[in-house]
Design a protein around this motif. Structure first.
Motif, PDB file in Angstrom:
ATOM      1  N   LEU A  92       0.825  -1.201   0.000  1.00  0.00           N
ATOM      2  CA  LEU A  92       0.000   0.000   0.000  1.00  0.00           C
ATOM      3  C   LEU A  92       0.865   1.260   0.000  1.00  0.00           C
ATOM      4  CD1 LEU A  92      -3.132  -0.297   2.308  1.00  0.00           C
ATOM      5  CD2 LEU A  92      -2.989   0.606  -0.010  1.00  0.00           C
ATOM      6  N   ILE A  93       1.909   1.223   0.840  1.00  0.00           N
ATOM      7  CA  ILE A  93       2.777   2.404   0.939  1.00  0.00           C
ATOM      8  C   ILE A  93       3.454   2.665  -0.403  1.00  0.00           C
ATOM      9  CG2 ILE A  93       4.906   3.237   1.994  1.00  0.00           C
ATOM     10  CD1 ILE A  93       3.882   1.746   4.575  1.00  0.00           C
ATOM     11  N   GLN A  94       3.933   1.578  -0.988  1.00  0.00           N
ATOM     12  CA  GLN A  94       4.597   1.730  -2.297  1.00  0.00           C
ATOM     13  C   GLN A  94       3.625   2.303  -3.330  1.00  0.00           C
ATOM     14  OE1 GLN A  94       7.821   0.656  -2.992  1.00  0.00           O
ATOM     15  NE2 GLN A  94       7.721   1.371  -5.112  1.00  0.00           N
ATOM     16  N   ALA A  95       2.399   1.785  -3.330  1.00  0.00           N
ATOM     17  CA  ALA A  95       1.419   2.258  -4.302  1.00  0.00           C
ATOM     18  C   ALA A  95       1.078   3.715  -4.051  1.00  0.00           C
ATOM     19  CB  ALA A  95       0.156   1.401  -4.225  1.00  0.00           C
ATOM     20  N   LEU A  96       1.007   4.108  -2.794  1.00  0.00           N
ATOM     21  CA  LEU A  96       0.678   5.497  -2.491  1.00  0.00           C
ATOM     22  C   LEU A  96       1.834   6.422  -2.828  1.00  0.00           C
ATOM     23  CD1 LEU A  96      -1.226   4.967   0.859  1.00  0.00           C
ATOM     24  CD2 LEU A  96      -2.167   5.833  -1.285  1.00  0.00           C
ATOM     25  N   GLU A  97       3.072   5.924  -2.577  1.00  0.00           N
ATOM     26  CA  GLU A  97       4.240   6.741  -2.884  1.00  0.00           C
ATOM     27  C   GLU A  97       4.347   7.005  -4.389  1.00  0.00           C
ATOM     28  OE1 GLU A  97       6.172   8.395  -1.184  1.00  0.00           O
ATOM     29  OE2 GLU A  97       6.072   7.641   0.875  1.00  0.00           O
ATOM     30  N   PHE A  98       3.661   6.200  -5.142  1.00  0.00           N
ATOM     31  CA  PHE A  98       3.671   6.396  -6.589  1.00  0.00           C
ATOM     32  C   PHE A  98       3.132   7.782  -6.962  1.00  0.00           C
ATOM     33  CE2 PHE A  98       1.556   5.998 -10.723  1.00  0.00           C
ATOM     34  CZ  PHE A  98       2.641   5.634 -11.481  1.00  0.00           C
ATOM     35  N   PHE A  99       2.248   8.317  -6.139  1.00  0.00           N
ATOM     36  CA  PHE A  99       1.665   9.628  -6.446  1.00  0.00           C
ATOM     37  C   PHE A  99       2.573  10.775  -6.036  1.00  0.00           C
ATOM     38  CE2 PHE A  99      -2.313   7.096  -6.178  1.00  0.00           C
ATOM     39  CZ  PHE A  99      -2.755   7.351  -7.472  1.00  0.00           C
ATOM     40  N   LYS A 100       3.697  10.409  -5.399  1.00  0.00           N
ATOM     41  CA  LYS A 100       4.592  11.457  -4.933  1.00  0.00           C
ATOM     42  C   LYS A 100       5.109  12.271  -6.122  1.00  0.00           C
ATOM     43  CE  LYS A 100       8.759  12.064  -2.221  1.00  0.00           C
ATOM     44  NZ  LYS A 100       9.928  11.393  -1.636  1.00  0.00           N
ATOM     45  N   ASP A 101       5.162  13.577  -5.959  1.00  0.00           N
ATOM     46  CA  ASP A 101       5.684  14.496  -6.973  1.00  0.00           C
ATOM     47  C   ASP A 101       4.893  14.461  -8.276  1.00  0.00           C
ATOM     48  OD1 ASP A 101       7.602  15.235  -5.216  1.00  0.00           O
ATOM     49  OD2 ASP A 101       9.103  13.815  -5.974  1.00  0.00           O
ATOM     50  N   GLN A 102       3.736  13.864  -8.255  1.00  0.00           N
ATOM     51  CA  GLN A 102       2.915  13.906  -9.471  1.00  0.00           C
ATOM     52  C   GLN A 102       1.883  15.002  -9.291  1.00  0.00           C
ATOM     53  OE1 GLN A 102       1.690  10.915 -11.780  1.00  0.00           O
ATOM     54  NE2 GLN A 102       3.312   9.447 -11.335  1.00  0.00           N
ATOM     55  N   PRO A 103       1.660  15.805 -10.343  1.00  0.00           N
ATOM     56  CA  PRO A 103       0.668  16.870 -10.215  1.00  0.00           C
ATOM     57  C   PRO A 103      -0.708  16.276  -9.939  1.00  0.00           C
ATOM     58  CG  PRO A 103       1.326  16.590 -12.483  1.00  0.00           C
ATOM     59  CD  PRO A 103       2.252  15.752 -11.669  1.00  0.00           C
ATOM     60  N   PHE A 104      -1.422  16.942  -9.050  1.00  0.00           N
ATOM     61  CA  PHE A 104      -2.760  16.461  -8.744  1.00  0.00           C
ATOM     62  C   PHE A 104      -3.690  16.944  -9.848  1.00  0.00           C
ATOM     63  CE2 PHE A 104      -6.940  16.623  -6.800  1.00  0.00           C
ATOM     64  CZ  PHE A 104      -7.012  15.390  -6.192  1.00  0.00           C
ATOM     65  N   SER A 105      -4.005  16.087 -10.758  1.00  0.00           N
ATOM     66  CA  SER A 105      -4.779  16.543 -11.903  1.00  0.00           C
ATOM     67  C   SER A 105      -5.903  15.567 -12.191  1.00  0.00           C
ATOM     68  CB  SER A 105      -3.880  16.677 -13.127  1.00  0.00           C
ATOM     69  OG  SER A 105      -3.255  15.443 -13.366  1.00  0.00           O
ATOM     70  N   GLY A 106      -6.524  15.077 -11.181  1.00  0.00           N
ATOM     71  CA  GLY A 106      -7.629  14.149 -11.384  1.00  0.00           C
ATOM     72  C   GLY A 106      -7.823  13.351 -10.119  1.00  0.00           C
ATOM     73  N   SER A 107      -8.879  12.622 -10.072  1.00  0.00           N
ATOM     74  CA  SER A 107      -9.094  11.849  -8.861  1.00  0.00           C
ATOM     75  C   SER A 107      -8.119  10.691  -8.817  1.00  0.00           C
ATOM     76  CB  SER A 107     -10.529  11.339  -8.811  1.00  0.00           C
ATOM     77  OG  SER A 107     -11.045  11.229 -10.095  1.00  0.00           O
ATOM     78  N   ARG A 108      -7.593  10.456  -7.637  1.00  0.00           N
ATOM     79  CA  ARG A 108      -6.604   9.388  -7.453  1.00  0.00           C
ATOM     80  C   ARG A 108      -7.251   8.254  -6.705  1.00  0.00           C
ATOM     81  NH1 ARG A 108      -1.531  13.027  -5.444  1.00  0.00           N
ATOM     82  NH2 ARG A 108      -0.805  13.630  -7.507  1.00  0.00           N
ATOM     83  N   ILE A 109      -7.055   7.091  -7.227  1.00  0.00           N
ATOM     84  CA  ILE A 109      -7.671   5.923  -6.631  1.00  0.00           C
ATOM     85  C   ILE A 109      -6.629   4.840  -6.489  1.00  0.00           C
ATOM     86  CG2 ILE A 109      -9.346   4.065  -7.011  1.00  0.00           C
ATOM     87  CD1 ILE A 109     -10.932   6.168  -8.666  1.00  0.00           C
ATOM     88  N   VAL A 110      -6.597   4.195  -5.341  1.00  0.00           N
ATOM     89  CA  VAL A 110      -5.837   2.962  -5.210  1.00  0.00           C
ATOM     90  C   VAL A 110      -6.864   1.853  -5.116  1.00  0.00           C
ATOM     91  CG1 VAL A 110      -4.382   1.574  -3.736  1.00  0.00           C
ATOM     92  CG2 VAL A 110      -3.774   3.931  -4.203  1.00  0.00           C
ATOM     93  N   LEU A 111      -6.803   0.952  -6.072  1.00  0.00           N
ATOM     94  CA  LEU A 111      -7.755  -0.152  -6.112  1.00  0.00           C
ATOM     95  C   LEU A 111      -7.041  -1.387  -5.594  1.00  0.00           C
ATOM     96  CD1 LEU A 111     -10.570  -1.000  -6.985  1.00  0.00           C
ATOM     97  CD2 LEU A 111      -9.682  -1.424  -9.263  1.00  0.00           C
ATOM     98  N   LEU A 112      -7.293  -1.684  -4.390  1.00  0.00           N
ATOM     99  CA  LEU A 112      -6.616  -2.808  -3.759  1.00  0.00           C
ATOM    100  C   LEU A 112      -7.425  -4.062  -4.049  1.00  0.00           C
ATOM    101  CD1 LEU A 112      -4.583  -4.038  -1.710  1.00  0.00           C
ATOM    102  CD2 LEU A 112      -6.154  -3.358   0.097  1.00  0.00           C
ATOM    103  N   VAL A 113      -6.741  -5.053  -4.580  1.00  0.00           N
ATOM    104  CA  VAL A 113      -7.400  -6.327  -4.850  1.00  0.00           C
ATOM    105  C   VAL A 113      -6.694  -7.359  -3.983  1.00  0.00           C
ATOM    106  CG1 VAL A 113      -8.078  -7.981  -6.592  1.00  0.00           C
ATOM    107  CG2 VAL A 113      -7.802  -5.594  -7.208  1.00  0.00           C
ATOM    108  N   SER A 114      -7.377  -7.765  -2.943  1.00  0.00           N
ATOM    109  CA  SER A 114      -6.685  -8.620  -1.978  1.00  0.00           C
ATOM    110  C   SER A 114      -7.719  -9.382  -1.148  1.00  0.00           C
ATOM    111  CB  SER A 114      -5.816  -7.739  -1.062  1.00  0.00           C
ATOM    112  OG  SER A 114      -5.295  -8.521  -0.017  1.00  0.00           O
ATOM    113  N   ASP A 115      -7.208 -10.440  -0.504  1.00  0.00           N
ATOM    114  CA  ASP A 115      -8.074 -11.129   0.444  1.00  0.00           C
ATOM    115  C   ASP A 115      -7.863 -10.591   1.859  1.00  0.00           C
ATOM    116  OD1 ASP A 115      -5.583 -12.016   0.872  1.00  0.00           O
ATOM    117  OD2 ASP A 115      -5.995 -14.131   0.491  1.00  0.00           O
ATOM    118  N   GLY A 116      -6.890  -9.646   1.952  1.00  0.00           N
ATOM    119  CA  GLY A 116      -6.714  -8.963   3.221  1.00  0.00           C
ATOM    120  C   GLY A 116      -6.145  -9.792   4.343  1.00  0.00           C
ATOM    121  N   SER A 117      -5.608 -10.975   4.047  1.00  0.00           N
ATOM    122  CA  SER A 117      -5.083 -11.815   5.127  1.00  0.00           C
ATOM    123  C   SER A 117      -3.701 -11.336   5.518  1.00  0.00           C
ATOM    124  CB  SER A 117      -5.061 -13.278   4.693  1.00  0.00           C
ATOM    125  OG  SER A 117      -4.384 -13.369   3.470  1.00  0.00           O
ATOM    126  N   ALA A 118      -3.654 -10.165   6.122  1.00  0.00           N
ATOM    127  CA  ALA A 118      -2.387  -9.585   6.522  1.00  0.00           C
ATOM    128  C   ALA A 118      -2.635  -8.790   7.804  1.00  0.00           C
ATOM    129  CB  ALA A 118      -1.838  -8.678   5.429  1.00  0.00           C
TER     130      ALA A 118
END
Lengths: 281, 328
Positions: free
Chosen positions: B181-207
Motif C-alpha cells: 500500500l505504501i509503495q502504491a501510495l508513494e507512486f503519487f509522490k511528486d505527481q501533479p494532482f490533476s484528477g481523482s486518485r484511486i488505489v484499487l486494492l485487490v486482496s483477500d486482506g489476510s495480513a
C-alpha cells in the motif's frame, strides 16, 4: 539488274557552250533553230544559201541562213552530307540521294551533258568532288562514291564553301538535301549559287509525321547536334508537329521561289518520271 | 519529432540518387532534326518528372537500407478519468479457492482444479479496465515486496497484458499489505494532482498491519488525497468482512476495521457480490472526470517499410515510362 530509269530535264536559259548537246543555246552552228540571215562573206557556208532572201536583197548579195545549235550544259548534283541525311539506314535520305544521282548521271550522259558531283558537310571537311564528265561510267562511280562517303558531318555549312567547285560556266545544279538546315543558310547558299540554275531537291518523308504514334514517350537525339530531348507524344502535339512541318515547308518554298525555282519535292521513294514531270509537265 | 538511422553507413550510397539526373536509361532514337519537333513544355515537364521520380526511388531505397526510423518521443497528452493504481495481492493466500464456484471440484485444494481468488481478481480487474478505457491505470503487485508492473498509462492493451501477466503462476508465501500500500501510495509522490486518485486494492486482506504502518498509510492517503477501494476476494473458508456472531476476528476484518476507521474516503466491495464490480465502476464514474495532463512516450517507429513502398511506387512509375516508350 534493273534497267536504269532515265529522267529528262530542260532549262529555260540558253547555254553558251559550243559543245553540242540537247539544249537550245546562243551558239550559232548546226542546229535546227533559225537565227538570222547574213551575207555569204560573213558566214562562208554555201550549204545554208537562202534563195528567196538572196533574190529579195536589193543589193544582190547572197544571203546565207544562220542557225543556232543545241549545246551541252554542265549538270551538277550538289549533295548535303550532313548527318540528318543518314538517319533511317536503308531508307535514309542519303540512300535516296544516291538513287537520284545515279539516275541523273546516267540521264545526263544520255543527253550528252557533263555530270559532276559535289557533296559536302562540315566547313572544314574536304568535299567529295567528281569533276564534270560525259562518261556514263563516271556518273555511276559518283553514285557509288556518294554511298560510301566520309563520316557524316555536323552541319551543311561546307556546301557554301564548295560552291566554287561548280565552275564559272552556268550549270544546272540539283541541290539535294533534306533542308533540315537553318533557313538563313539555305538563303545564303541559294545566293551563292545565283549564277547557276539551281533546282532545290527537297528529300522528305511526309508520311513520317503521320506515322507518329498517338500516345507514348520517346527520347530523341538530334543526329547533328547530338542534343537529346524527351517527347511526350499525344494527339495535340502530333498536330503541332504536322503544322510546324507544313509551315517550314511553306517558308522553304517561298524562299526557293524567290531565288528562281520551286523546290522539287521527292517524297517517298525516288521516281525518275516525277523529275521529268517537274521539268516538262 | 526527430528521425534516426539504424545503418548510417548506407548513406554512402546516397550520391547514387543523383544518377538519374545525369543518365536517363531510356532508348535513344536518332531523328534527322530536333528542330522538326517543336518545343513542348509538357514533354520537358515529363522529362524532369521522370528524373525526379527515379531520384526519389534511389533516395527511398537508400533510406530504406539505412533503416530510417522516427525516434521515440515524449508527448504531452490530456486524458480524462481517474488515475487508478491497481494493487494486486499475489501472495500465496490468493491462490486458494474462491468463495463461490468451486463446490465439488476437489476435496483437497489442488492447483489447477479450482478457480483461485487471484484468477477471479484478475478477471474482475480486466473487466473493470475494459469498461473504463479512458482511465489511466498503473499496476502494482505485492506479496512480500511490492513490484511495480506498469506505470500510469491509458493504453488498454498494455493494461490488459499487465493484468493477464500475473495469472499464470502461483504466488509467494508471505503477504506484506502495508509495504504494498505504501509503495502504491508513494507512486503519487511528486505527481501533479490533476484528477481523482484511486488505489484499487485487490486482496483477500489476510495480513496484519502494525500501528506504525497504519499511521504511515493514513498519512499518505491524506497527503496525496487518494481514495482507497478494496475489492475484497473472499476465501472459501473466510467469514467475510463483517464480524461473525461469536466474535471471532479474521485478519481481513481487522484490516477493514482500520480502513473504515480512518475517516478518509474508503469503500470495500466484496467481490462475491455480482454487483460489486458494477458498483465500483459507478463509484469511479461518480468521481469527477477531470482532464489529466501527463507525458507519454511514443515508441520508435521503423519507417524503412514506408521507404520501400515509396521506392516501389517510384520504380513502378519509371518502369511504366519504359513500357510506354514508342518507336518514332
Amino acid at each position: 539488274m534493273q534497267a536504269q530509269a532515265e529522267l529528262h530535264y530542260k532549262v529555260r536559259w540558253r547555254p553558251r557552250g559550243g559543245h553540242p548537246g540537247h539544249h537550245p543555246s546562243t551558239h550559232q552552228g548546226g542546229g535546227l533553230e533559225f537565227r538570222h540571215l547574213v551575207p555569204l562573206a560573213n558566214a562562208p557556208d554555201p550549204r545554208r544559201f537562202d534563195v528567196r532572201a538572196s533574190l529579195r536583197d536589193p543589193f544582190g548579195q547572197i544571203q546565207v541562213r544562220v542557225y543556232q545549235q543545241t549545246s551541252a550544259i554542265p549538270v551538277f548534283a550538289l549533295v548535303d552530307l550532313s548527318a540528318s541525311m543518314r538517319v533511317g539506314g536503308a531508307r535514309s535520305m542519303l540512300a535516296r540521294a544516291c538513287e537520284f544521282v545515279a539516275c541523273l548521271g546516267y540521264s545526263a550522259a544520255r543527253s550528252g551533258d557533263a555530270f559532276g558531283l559535289v557533296a559536302c558537310a562540315d566547313e572544314g571537311s574536304a568535299p567529295l568532288y567528281n569533276p564534270p564528265s560525259a562518261n556514263p561510267a563516271a556518273a555511276w562511280a559518283a553514285a557509288q562514291a556518294l554511298g560510301a562517303a566520309a563520316p557524316p558531318g555536323r552541319d551543311a555549312r561546307g556546301l557554301l564553301a564548295a560552291t566554287h567547285l561548280l565552275g564559272a560556266r552556268r550549270a544546272l545544279v540539283f541541290l539535294l538535301s533534306d533542308f533540315q538546315l537553318p533557313l538563313a543558310l539555305v538563303e545564303q547558299l541559294l545566293a551563292a549559287l545565283a549564277h547557276h540554275d539551281v533546282v532545290p531537291v527537297l528529300l522528305e518523308d511526309g508520311a513520317a509525321t503521320a506515322r507518329l504514334p498517338d500516345w507514348g514517350l520517346a527520347r530523341v537525339r538530334d543526329s547533328e547536334s547530338g542534343q537529346q530531348r524527351l517527347i511526350l507524344l499525344r494527339p495535340g502535339y502530333k498536330r503541332r508537329v504536322r503544322e510546324h512541318a507544313r509551315q517550314r515547308r511553306e517558308a522553304l518554298q517561298a524562299l526557293c521561289l524567290r531565288q528562281g525555282r520551286a523546290p522539287l519535292v521527292v517524297d517517298g521513294p525516288f521516281e525518275a518520271d516525277h523529275v521529268t514531270r517537274y521539268f516538262l509537265g | 519529432m526527430s528521425f534516426g538511422l539504424a545503418q548510417p553507413l548506407a548513406l554512402l550510397a546516397l550520391p547514387l540518387a543523383l544518377l538519374p539526373l545525369v543518365f536517363h536509361g531510356q532508348r535513344v532514337q536518332s531523328v534527322a532534326a530536333l528542330a522538326s519537333l517543336p518545343p513542348d513544355p509538357w514533354s520537358t515537364a515529363a522529362d524532369w518528372m521522370l528524373r525526379g521520380v527515379a531520384t526519389l526511388a534511389a533516395l527511398a531505397l537508400v533510406l530504406g537500407i539505412a533503416g530510417l526510423y522516427r525516434a521515440e518521443q515524449v508527448v504531452e497528452r490530456i486524458g480524462l478519468g481517474a488515475q487508478v493504481v491497481m494493487l494486486i495481492d499475489s501472495s500465496g493466500s490468493m491462490d486458494r479457492p474462491y468463495v463461490t464456484g468451486n463446490r465439488g471440484t476437489s476435496r483437497a485444494a489442488v492447483w489447477g482444479t479450482y478457480r483461485s481468488k487471484g484468477q477471479i481478481a484478475r478477471e474482475l480487474l480486466a473487466e473493470y479496465a475494459a469498461r473504463r478505457p479512458r482511465d489511466m491505470n498503473a499496476l502494482f503487485m505485492f506479496s512480500s515486496h511490492p513490484i511495480p508492473v506498469l506505470p500510469l498509462t491509458d493504453k488498454p492493451a498494455a493494461i490488459q497484458a499487465a493484468i493477464e501477466a500475473g495469472t499464470y503462476e502461483r504466488g509467494l508465501a508471505s503477504t506484506d499489505l502495508g509495504a504494498g500500500l505504501i509503495q502504491a501510495l508513494e507512486f503519487f509522490k511528486d505527481q501533479p494532482f490533476s484528477g481523482s486518485r484511486i488505489v484499487l486494492l485487490v486482496s483477500d486482506g489476510s495480513a496484519v498491519l502494525t500501528i506504525p504502518v497504519q499511521d504511515h498509510i493514513r498519512n499518505l492517503l491524506e497527503k496525496y488525497r487518494v481514495t482507497l477501494y478494496w475489492l475484497y476476494m473472499r476465501d472459501q473458508h473466510s467469514p467475510g468482512l463483517q464480524p461473525g456472531r461469536n466474535g471471532e476476528i479474521a485478519p481481513e476484518q481487522q484490516v477493514h476495521a482500520f480502513f473504515s476507521s480512518m475517516g478518509l474516503p474508503y469503500r470495500a466491495y466484496p467481490a462475491e457480490d455480482p454487483t460489486a464490480l458494477k458498483r465500483a465502476i459507478a463509484e469511479v464514474d461518480r468521481l469527477q472526470n477531470l482532464p489529466i495532463r501527463y507525458s507519454d512516450v511514443l515508441p520508435r517507429v521503423d519507417l524503412s517499410g514506408g521507404c520501400y513502398l515509396v521506392a516501389l511506387i517510384a520504380l513502378a512509375l519509371t518502369l511504366g515510362a519504359r513500357v510506354v516508350e514508342v518507336e518514332l
